[in-house]
Write an enzyme that holds these catalytic residues in place. Structure first.
Site, PDB file in Angstrom:
ATOM      1  N   ALA A   9      10.477  -2.977 -17.343  1.00 47.09           N
ATOM      2  CA  ALA A   9       9.956  -1.766 -17.990  1.00 47.09           C
ATOM      3  C   ALA A   9       9.254  -0.852 -16.981  1.00 47.09           C
ATOM      4  O   ALA A   9       8.708   0.186 -17.345  1.00 47.09           O
ATOM      5  CB  ALA A   9       8.990  -2.138 -19.116  1.00 47.09           C
ATOM      6  N   THR A 120       9.165  -6.121  -0.195  1.00 45.73           N
ATOM      7  CA  THR A 120       8.957  -4.734   0.244  1.00 45.73           C
ATOM      8  C   THR A 120       8.850  -4.659   1.768  1.00 45.73           C
ATOM      9  O   THR A 120       8.463  -5.640   2.410  1.00 45.73           O
ATOM     10  CB  THR A 120       7.662  -4.168  -0.389  1.00 45.73           C
ATOM     11  OG1 THR A 120       7.246  -3.009   0.324  1.00 45.73           O
ATOM     12  CG2 THR A 120       6.510  -5.163  -0.331  1.00 45.73           C
ATOM     13  N   ASP A 121       9.135  -3.475   2.316  1.00 48.08           N
ATOM     14  CA  ASP A 121       8.968  -3.301   3.767  1.00 48.08           C
ATOM     15  C   ASP A 121       7.494  -3.358   4.164  1.00 48.08           C
ATOM     16  O   ASP A 121       7.166  -3.541   5.338  1.00 48.08           O
ATOM     17  CB  ASP A 121       9.606  -1.984   4.248  1.00 48.08           C
ATOM     18  CG  ASP A 121       8.955  -0.727   3.681  1.00 48.08           C
ATOM     19  OD1 ASP A 121       8.139  -0.838   2.736  1.00 48.08           O
ATOM     20  OD2 ASP A 121       9.268   0.383   4.169  1.00 48.08           O
ATOM     21  N   GLU A 122       6.588  -3.225   3.167  1.00 51.41           N
ATOM     22  CA  GLU A 122       5.154  -3.213   3.503  1.00 51.41           C
ATOM     23  C   GLU A 122       4.679  -4.567   4.024  1.00 51.41           C
ATOM     24  O   GLU A 122       3.605  -4.660   4.611  1.00 51.41           O
ATOM     25  CB  GLU A 122       4.326  -2.745   2.299  1.00 51.41           C
ATOM     26  CG  GLU A 122       4.759  -1.356   1.861  1.00 51.41           C
ATOM     27  CD  GLU A 122       3.776  -0.608   0.968  1.00 51.41           C
ATOM     28  OE1 GLU A 122       2.572  -0.879   1.037  1.00 51.41           O
ATOM     29  OE2 GLU A 122       4.245   0.255   0.210  1.00 51.41           O
ATOM     30  N   TYR A 144      -2.263  -5.341  -1.471  1.00 50.42           N
ATOM     31  CA  TYR A 144      -0.942  -5.333  -2.131  1.00 50.42           C
ATOM     32  C   TYR A 144       0.097  -5.976  -1.216  1.00 50.42           C
ATOM     33  O   TYR A 144       0.833  -6.887  -1.606  1.00 50.42           O
ATOM     34  CB  TYR A 144      -0.515  -3.892  -2.480  1.00 50.42           C
ATOM     35  CG  TYR A 144       0.980  -3.743  -2.721  1.00 50.42           C
ATOM     36  CD1 TYR A 144       1.588  -4.316  -3.831  1.00 50.42           C
ATOM     37  CD2 TYR A 144       1.788  -3.031  -1.814  1.00 50.42           C
ATOM     38  CE1 TYR A 144       2.973  -4.190  -4.044  1.00 50.42           C
ATOM     39  CE2 TYR A 144       3.157  -2.901  -2.022  1.00 50.42           C
ATOM     40  CZ  TYR A 144       3.745  -3.485  -3.137  1.00 50.42           C
ATOM     41  OH  TYR A 144       5.099  -3.374  -3.341  1.00 50.42           O
ATOM     42  N   LYS A 148       2.364  -9.398  -1.610  1.00 49.56           N
ATOM     43  CA  LYS A 148       3.835  -9.396  -1.579  1.00 49.56           C
ATOM     44  C   LYS A 148       4.339 -10.290  -0.435  1.00 49.56           C
ATOM     45  O   LYS A 148       5.344 -10.997  -0.587  1.00 49.56           O
ATOM     46  CB  LYS A 148       4.380  -7.978  -1.410  1.00 49.56           C
ATOM     47  CG  LYS A 148       4.193  -7.069  -2.608  1.00 49.56           C
ATOM     48  CD  LYS A 148       4.944  -7.514  -3.855  1.00 49.56           C
ATOM     49  CE  LYS A 148       6.448  -7.405  -3.716  1.00 49.56           C
ATOM     50  NZ  LYS A 148       7.123  -7.697  -5.022  1.00 49.56           N
TER      51      LYS A 148
HETATM   52  P1  NAD Z   1       6.005  -0.688 -11.239  1.00 54.55           P
HETATM   53  O1  NAD Z   1       4.538  -0.859 -11.056  1.00 54.55           O
HETATM   54  O2  NAD Z   1       6.541   0.630 -11.662  1.00 54.55           O
HETATM   55  O3  NAD Z   1       6.544  -1.759 -12.315  1.00 54.55           O
HETATM   56  C1  NAD Z   1       6.093  -3.069 -12.347  1.00 54.55           C
HETATM   57  C2  NAD Z   1       6.494  -3.686 -13.684  1.00 54.55           C
HETATM   58  O4  NAD Z   1       6.077  -5.055 -13.687  1.00 54.55           O
HETATM   59  C3  NAD Z   1       5.827  -3.009 -14.890  1.00 54.55           C
HETATM   60  O5  NAD Z   1       6.770  -2.809 -15.916  1.00 54.55           O
HETATM   61  C4  NAD Z   1       4.783  -4.024 -15.336  1.00 54.55           C
HETATM   62  O6  NAD Z   1       4.499  -3.981 -16.727  1.00 54.55           O
HETATM   63  C5  NAD Z   1       5.435  -5.346 -14.928  1.00 54.55           C
HETATM   64  N1  NAD Z   1       4.469  -6.415 -14.709  1.00 54.55           N
HETATM   65  C6  NAD Z   1       3.320  -6.355 -13.979  1.00 54.55           C
HETATM   66  N2  NAD Z   1       2.672  -7.531 -14.041  1.00 54.55           N
HETATM   67  C7  NAD Z   1       3.441  -8.352 -14.807  1.00 54.55           C
HETATM   68  C8  NAD Z   1       3.315  -9.704 -15.213  1.00 54.55           C
HETATM   69  N3  NAD Z   1       2.255 -10.450 -14.866  1.00 54.55           N
HETATM   70  N4  NAD Z   1       4.292 -10.245 -15.969  1.00 54.55           N
HETATM   71  C9  NAD Z   1       5.359  -9.501 -16.362  1.00 54.55           C
HETATM   72  N5  NAD Z   1       5.520  -8.207 -16.023  1.00 54.55           N
HETATM   73  C10 NAD Z   1       4.572  -7.649 -15.245  1.00 54.55           C
HETATM   74  O7  NAD Z   1       6.642  -1.165  -9.870  1.00 54.55           O
HETATM   75  P2  NAD Z   1       7.970  -0.689  -9.127  1.00 54.55           P
HETATM   76  O8  NAD Z   1       7.638   0.434  -8.226  1.00 54.55           O
HETATM   77  O9  NAD Z   1       9.045  -0.542 -10.120  1.00 54.55           O
HETATM   78  O10 NAD Z   1       8.254  -1.945  -8.195  1.00 54.55           O
HETATM   79  C11 NAD Z   1       9.063  -3.034  -8.653  1.00 54.55           C
HETATM   80  C12 NAD Z   1       9.159  -4.085  -7.561  1.00 54.55           C
HETATM   81  O11 NAD Z   1       9.734  -3.495  -6.386  1.00 54.55           O
HETATM   82  C13 NAD Z   1       7.816  -4.652  -7.134  1.00 54.55           C
HETATM   83  O12 NAD Z   1       7.985  -6.018  -6.880  1.00 54.55           O
HETATM   84  C14 NAD Z   1       7.494  -3.908  -5.844  1.00 54.55           C
HETATM   85  O13 NAD Z   1       6.669  -4.670  -5.006  1.00 54.55           O
HETATM   86  C15 NAD Z   1       8.884  -3.724  -5.272  1.00 54.55           C
HETATM   87  N6  NAD Z   1       9.064  -2.572  -4.361  1.00 54.55           N
HETATM   88  C16 NAD Z   1       8.678  -1.320  -4.774  1.00 54.55           C
HETATM   89  C17 NAD Z   1       8.897  -0.243  -3.913  1.00 54.55           C
HETATM   90  C18 NAD Z   1       8.513   1.167  -4.349  1.00 54.55           C
HETATM   91  O14 NAD Z   1       8.624   2.092  -3.545  1.00 54.55           O
HETATM   92  N7  NAD Z   1       8.093   1.399  -5.598  1.00 54.55           N
HETATM   93  C19 NAD Z   1       9.492  -0.429  -2.664  1.00 54.55           C
HETATM   94  C20 NAD Z   1       9.876  -1.731  -2.291  1.00 54.55           C
HETATM   95  C21 NAD Z   1       9.667  -2.783  -3.151  1.00 54.55           C
HETATM   96  P1  TYD Z   2       2.379   5.660  -2.308  1.00 54.90           P
HETATM   97  O1  TYD Z   2       3.297   6.426  -3.198  1.00 54.90           O
HETATM   98  O2  TYD Z   2       1.096   5.149  -2.890  1.00 54.90           O
HETATM   99  O3  TYD Z   2       3.247   4.498  -1.644  1.00 54.90           O
HETATM  100  P2  TYD Z   2       2.836   3.438  -0.458  1.00 54.90           P
HETATM  101  O4  TYD Z   2       1.394   3.522  -0.194  1.00 54.90           O
HETATM  102  O5  TYD Z   2       3.232   2.140  -1.086  1.00 54.90           O
HETATM  103  O6  TYD Z   2       3.677   3.835   0.713  1.00 54.90           O
HETATM  104  O7  TYD Z   2       1.998   6.581  -1.075  1.00 54.90           O
HETATM  105  C1  TYD Z   2       2.979   7.103  -0.195  1.00 54.90           C
HETATM  106  C2  TYD Z   2       2.265   7.788   0.936  1.00 54.90           C
HETATM  107  O8  TYD Z   2       1.574   8.945   0.423  1.00 54.90           O
HETATM  108  C3  TYD Z   2       1.177   6.933   1.583  1.00 54.90           C
HETATM  109  O9  TYD Z   2       1.157   7.204   2.988  1.00 54.90           O
HETATM  110  C4  TYD Z   2      -0.114   7.411   0.944  1.00 54.90           C
HETATM  111  C5  TYD Z   2       0.169   8.873   0.664  1.00 54.90           C
HETATM  112  N1  TYD Z   2      -0.520   9.436  -0.539  1.00 54.90           N
HETATM  113  C6  TYD Z   2      -1.231  10.635  -0.435  1.00 54.90           C
HETATM  114  O10 TYD Z   2      -1.335  11.241   0.646  1.00 54.90           O
HETATM  115  N2  TYD Z   2      -1.819  11.131  -1.569  1.00 54.90           N
HETATM  116  C7  TYD Z   2      -1.746  10.498  -2.776  1.00 54.90           C
HETATM  117  O11 TYD Z   2      -2.335  10.983  -3.779  1.00 54.90           O
HETATM  118  C8  TYD Z   2      -0.994   9.270  -2.867  1.00 54.90           C
HETATM  119  C9  TYD Z   2      -0.870   8.524  -4.165  1.00 54.90           C
HETATM  120  C10 TYD Z   2      -0.386   8.785  -1.712  1.00 54.90           C
END
Ligand code: NAD
Ligand code: TYD
Length: 341
Positions: A9, A120-122, A144, A148
């Site tokens: 979700a 994640t790449d982080e 975070y 991860k």
């Molecule tokens: P998001 O925060 O949008 O979604 C996370 C989802 O996990 C939500 O629907 C939340 O309700 C659910 N969730 C949280 N805790 C839970 C629990 N205890 N049990 C069941 N469900 C739970 O995150 P996202 O950006 O969609 O990221 C998804 C995955 O991809 C994560 O593992 C994140 O680390 C990874 N990821 C994200 C990015 C990015 O740029 N967003 C990049 C690389 C990897």
């Molecule tokens: P974010 O979307 O939080 O992703 P991540 O920290 O996982 O890379 O942020 C992306 C980049 O943007 C990061 O360098 C932090 C910066 N940032 C801002 O400058 N202002 C903001 O309000 C936010 C949320 C992020």
């Protein structure tokens, strides 16, 4: 095949389920999501009536619940995902990201099934020059990223110790529809539309390697089916951008598509105090995916930005309902006392 998808979700999970169900109509999908502040049931209203889709509200840390579900494989997206929140309180990150992953790995072990762990790449930390390869050291800098990295290494350990069929993906920053408006891109778009200040951390010169969410979803699908057991796969858009350039690009696009004056939107940029431990640069080498699994990013940055801005303009109700709720108090805590620098 019945696939348990966790976190479906959320932003990437909901895009993934939509992609996966249409790419594999013969599969059954069980979406397990706790519906935290970041999980939104509305993200999948278009598929909820499908007979091969089931939603289960629940926590990945709940062993009994996981044991009661029927599935043949796991794709694990569920996580606490926002760096800034992890700096305020790391506890939910350790609970969901580490313990939750352990529970799922135990389930995969018991059933002898494949588990794709979305990392994640982080986990690699920050890199000044060159690119992260799958062999780069894991050196996370935020709570975070550390949570991860812990889950990523736990997945590896379950493969090495118990022979669990694990594959791990490490992707760069995603953008696109349904991203929660606390992350950079949707926050900039929403603030621009609402004529609110657009906060840029530090000097705005931090670099992220952006990928359109659907390209990530295609990659996860391919790794799930064809990835070598025990392997890590880097996924990236080969698209490094400085934050300030992205912010300006988004503001210009919102002005153009939303019929607003460009100068007025660019004036909304506000440099604010930097994020503690802010990683300077992420840059992914996705050549293993290209070479071994014939995957590559397909969405160009201009195209992806245009689609994203269009989606947020056309779906104001979706993010305005989010912003008006619980998110508002978090926003105050994060930015209320963060005076401009
Ligand atoms: P998001 O925060 O949008 O979604 C996370 C989802 O996990 C939500 O629907 C939340 O309700 C659910 N969730 C949280 N805790 C839970 C629990 N205890 N049990 C069941 N469900 C739970 O995150 P996202 O950006 O969609 O990221 C998804 C995955 O991809 C994560 O593992 C994140 O680390 C990874 N990821 C994200 C990015 C990015 O740029 N967003 C990049 C690389 C990897
Ligand atoms: P974010 O979307 O939080 O992703 P991540 O920290 O996982 O890379 O942020 C992306 C980049 O943007 C990061 O360098 C932090 C910066 N940032 C801002 O400058 N202002 C903001 O309000 C936010 C949320 C992020």
């Amino acid at each position: 095949m019945k696939v348990l998808i966790t976190g479906g979700a959320g932003f990437i999970g909901s895009n993934f389920i939509r992609h996966f169900i249409s790419a594999h109509p013969g599969y059954e999908v069980v979406n397990l999501d706790k519906l935290t502040y970041a999980g939104n049931f509305e993200n999948l209203t278009d598929i909820e009536a499908l007979s091969n889709y089931t939603f289960v509200r629940g926590d990945v840390c709940d062993r009994q619940l996981i044991d009661s579900l029927k599935f043949d494989a796991i794709i694990h997206f569920a996580a606490e995902s926002h760096v800034d929140r992890s700096i305020i309180d790391a506890s939910p990150f350790l609970q969901t990201n580490v313990i939750g992953t352990q529970v799922l790995l135990e389930a995969a072990r018991k059933r002898g099934c494949r588990m794709l762990h979305v990392s994640t790449d982080e986990v690699y930390g920050s890199i000044e020059t060159g690119l992260f390869t799958e062999e780069s050291p894991v050196m996370p800098n935020s709570p975070y990223a550390a949570s991860k990295a812990s889950s990523d290494l736990l997945a590896r350990a379950f493969h090495e110790t118990y022979g669990v069929d694990v594959v791990i993906t490490r992707c760069s920053n995603n953008y696109g529809p349904y991203q929660f408006p606390e992350k950079l891109m949707p926050l900039v778009i929403a603030n621009a539309i609402g004529s609110k200040a657009v906060p840029v951390y530090g000097d705005g010169m931090n670099i992220r390697d952006w990928i359109y969410v659907i390209d990530h979803c295609r990659a996860v699908d391919i790794v799930f089916h064809k990835g070598r057991s025990g392997d890590v796969y880097n996924i990236g858009g080969k698209n490094e951008q400085r934050n300030i350039d992205i912010v300006k690009k988004l503001l210009v696009e919102v002005a153009r598509k939303g019929g607003m004056p460009e100068e007025r939107l660019l004036d909304l940029i506000l440099f604010v105090k930097d994020r503690p431990g802010h990683d300077r640069r992420y840059a992914i080498d996705p050549s293993k995916m290209e070479r071994e699994l014939c995957w590559g990013p397909e969405t160009g940055f201009d195209d992806g930005i245009a689609k994203t801005v269009e989606w947020y303009l056309a779906n104001r109700g979706w993010w305005q309902r989010i912003i008006s709720g619980e998110y508002q108090s978090y926003y105050e805590m994060q930015y209320g006392k963060r005076a401009g620098s």
